[in-house]
Design an enzyme around this catalytic site. Structure first.
Site, PDB file in Angstrom:
ATOM      1  N   TYR A 160       0.851  -1.194   0.000  1.00 29.43           N
ATOM      2  CA  TYR A 160       0.000   0.000   0.000  1.00 29.43           C
ATOM      3  C   TYR A 160       0.881   1.236   0.000  1.00 29.43           C
ATOM      4  CZ  TYR A 160      -4.996  -0.684   0.187  1.00 29.43           C
ATOM      5  OH  TYR A 160      -6.289  -0.914  -0.165  1.00 29.43           O
ATOM      6  N   GLU A 171      -0.568   4.816  -0.483  1.00 29.78           N
ATOM      7  CA  GLU A 171      -1.372   6.022  -0.736  1.00 29.78           C
ATOM      8  C   GLU A 171      -0.523   7.267  -0.509  1.00 29.78           C
ATOM      9  OE1 GLU A 171      -4.884   5.669   1.655  1.00 29.78           O
ATOM     10  OE2 GLU A 171      -5.709   4.095   0.377  1.00 29.78           O
ATOM     11  N   ASP A 212      -6.542  14.080 -24.630  1.00 33.95           N
ATOM     12  CA  ASP A 212      -6.477  12.654 -24.302  1.00 33.95           C
ATOM     13  C   ASP A 212      -5.776  11.969 -25.474  1.00 33.95           C
ATOM     14  OD1 ASP A 212      -6.896   9.954 -24.082  1.00 33.95           O
ATOM     15  OD2 ASP A 212      -8.977  10.118 -23.427  1.00 33.95           O
ATOM     16  N   THR A 225      -3.495   6.500 -21.834  1.00 40.39           N
ATOM     17  CA  THR A 225      -3.246   5.156 -21.329  1.00 40.39           C
ATOM     18  C   THR A 225      -1.786   4.851 -21.632  1.00 40.39           C
ATOM     19  OG1 THR A 225      -3.989   4.264 -23.440  1.00 40.39           O
ATOM     20  CG2 THR A 225      -5.594   4.286 -21.650  1.00 40.39           C
ATOM     21  N   LYS A 282      -1.376   1.351 -25.252  1.00 39.14           N
ATOM     22  CA  LYS A 282      -1.743   1.274 -26.673  1.00 39.14           C
ATOM     23  C   LYS A 282      -0.464   1.452 -27.504  1.00 39.14           C
ATOM     24  CE  LYS A 282      -6.526   2.673 -25.873  1.00 39.14           C
ATOM     25  NZ  LYS A 282      -6.735   3.394 -24.605  1.00 39.14           N
ATOM     26  N   ARG A 338      -1.149  -2.172 -18.997  1.00 41.48           N
ATOM     27  CA  ARG A 338      -2.484  -1.560 -18.966  1.00 41.48           C
ATOM     28  C   ARG A 338      -2.542  -0.551 -17.818  1.00 41.48           C
ATOM     29  NH1 ARG A 338      -6.614  -2.719 -21.647  1.00 41.48           N
ATOM     30  NH2 ARG A 338      -5.309  -4.203 -22.753  1.00 41.48           N
TER      31      ARG A 338
END
Ligand code: DSN
Length: 421
Positions: free
Chosen positions: A51, A53, A197, A223, A226, A232
């Site tokens: 974790y 954060e 984007d 992203t 691609k 991903r």
């Protein structure tokens, strides 16, 4: 817990089957690619246990010393790659990256202007079925149905009429260069924040074969999987003025703990994209797409906008064949594509009149212009012979022979401690 193959054979076998599908079939979905073995290795690590954060050096959990190293490297490489002021490598996806930008910029009900989904835009650019269209007042600009291209005069007229708080440029099924400078002028004229984007074209931007939006925009989202050929995931870049708001919008705004194993894989992919080889790859992606587009047109197929400047093309099948029928026929021929709406679409999004085809993945496995032309012929053959099982099976055999000559991964990857060894 034993190794995956003996502990959970059902899952193991599905992964092995997917490995063979990727090796043995031609992937032409414009939003997909194949990551390197190094990227796969970074993802399958103990970093998934942690974790973290917060941001490097400012976490809400102890024990983050090593994931801080990973995330700092990923962030620095993203900044170097795109030449941006600020970067946040934590978004789990492109849709999350866009949601964070909305949260950073807009209040609920503010107007956002993006490209129409049925004209090549994206769900997260204000579709009524997406949070972007439910939380904000979404309005859209079309492409010119006759030319298949954006008309910046029309975009400007709509922006002047709607006075959006945020303008989004960028698309998921648009084959032409996006004029970020023109969008920037419009955003300045109407007092809007501008976000590009570039999920589809990020690899082309860093490879120098599509203009960069970075100096024109307040935010750039993408992203990483691609044309950029990483794991991903998502990435946001912001100008100096917006960097703080960007970070707060990602966490605690829309996400909790970042996926540090994926961030490590993003860092590896960014290192790959910084190498001179990546520019060669990006150029080849576009060269292959243009060769394929020319051949499809020679074979009598219609392309929206009449061709392509980037990695994708949209075949408009007209009345004779639906996108669903073409997708199914190509699937039986070992060629994976997705049905896609075309500008002025008259069929439902579940049926469509088009298919979208992209060259990022096939170029990664080493296919060049000669193969791109051959693949275009198989596409035309399979669509024409969509009711002829024997002809489709014959194309499939030829596709498998080509794939065997250009393997994506070493054949022993699955037994060599790779993805599921
Ligand atoms: N679903 C992606 C695409 O195929 O373009 C965009 O998120």
């Amino acid at each position: 817990m034993g190794p995956l193959s003996s502990f959970d054979p059902e899952i193991y076998e599905a992964i092995v089957a997917e490995f063979h599908r990727q090796q043995d079939e031609l992937e032409l979905i414009a939003s997909e690619n194949y990551v390197s073995v190094a990227v796969l290795q970074a993802m399958g690590t103990v970093l998934t246990n942690k974790y973290a954060e917060g941001l490097p050096g400012k976490r809400y959990y102890g024990g983050c010393v090593h994931v801080d190293v990973v995330e700092r490297i990923a962030r620095d490489r993203a900044k170097q790659l795109f030449g941006c002021d600020g970067a946040n490598v934590q978004p789990h996806s492109g849709a999350q990256a866009n949601a964070a930008v909305y949260l950073a910029v807009c209040k609920a009900g503010d107007t956002v202007l993006g490209q129409d989904l049925s004209h090549g835009g994206h769900l997260s650019h204000g579709s009524p079925v997406n949070s972007s269209g439910r939380l904000y007042r979404a309005v859209h600009y079309p492409v010119d149905v006759a030319t298949g291209r954006l008309d910046m005069n029309v975009v400007r007229e709509i922006a002047l009429r709607e006075r959006p708080r945020l303008i989004l440029c960028g698309a998921s099924a648009y084959a032409r260069v996006i004029d970020f400078a023109a969008f920037s002028e419009i955003a300045r004229e109407v007092g809007a924040v501008l976000c590009a984007d570039i999920a589809h074209i990020a690899g082309l931007v860093v490879g120098g074969v599509h203009p960069s939006p970075v100096t024109h925009c307040d935010f750039v989202t993408t992203t990483t999987h691609k044309t950029l050929r990483g794991p991903r995931g998502g990435l946001i870049m912001a100008s100096r003025d917006w960097a703080n708001a960007m970070n707060k919008a990602v966490f605690p705004g829309i996400q909790g703990g970042p996926l540090e194993h994926v961030i490590a894989a993003k860092a590896v992919a960014f290192k790959e994209a910084l190498s001179p080889d990546f520019a060669v790859y990006a150029r080849q992606v576009v060269t292959n797409a243009q060769a394929m587009a020319s051949r499809l047109i020679e074979r009598g197929l219609t392309l929206v906008s009449g061709g392509t400047d980037n990695h994708l093309m949209l075949i408009d099948l007209g009345e004779a064949c639906t996108g669903q029928d073409a997708e199914d026929a190509l699937g039986r021929a070992g060629i994976t594509v997705n049905k896609n709406t075309v500008p002025g679409e008259r069929r439902s999004p579940n049926v469509t009149s088009g298919v979208r085809v992209g060259t990022a993945a096939m170029t990664t496995r080493g296919l060049g212009v000669a193969e791109a032309v051959q693949v275009a012929d198989w596409i035309a053959d399979a669509i024409a012979a969509r009711d002829d099982a024997d002809r489709l099976a014959a194309v499939r055999r030829e596709v498998m022979e080509l794939c065997a000559r250009f393997p994506v991964y070493p054949s022993d990857l699955m037994s060599a401690g790779g993805a599921a060894g």
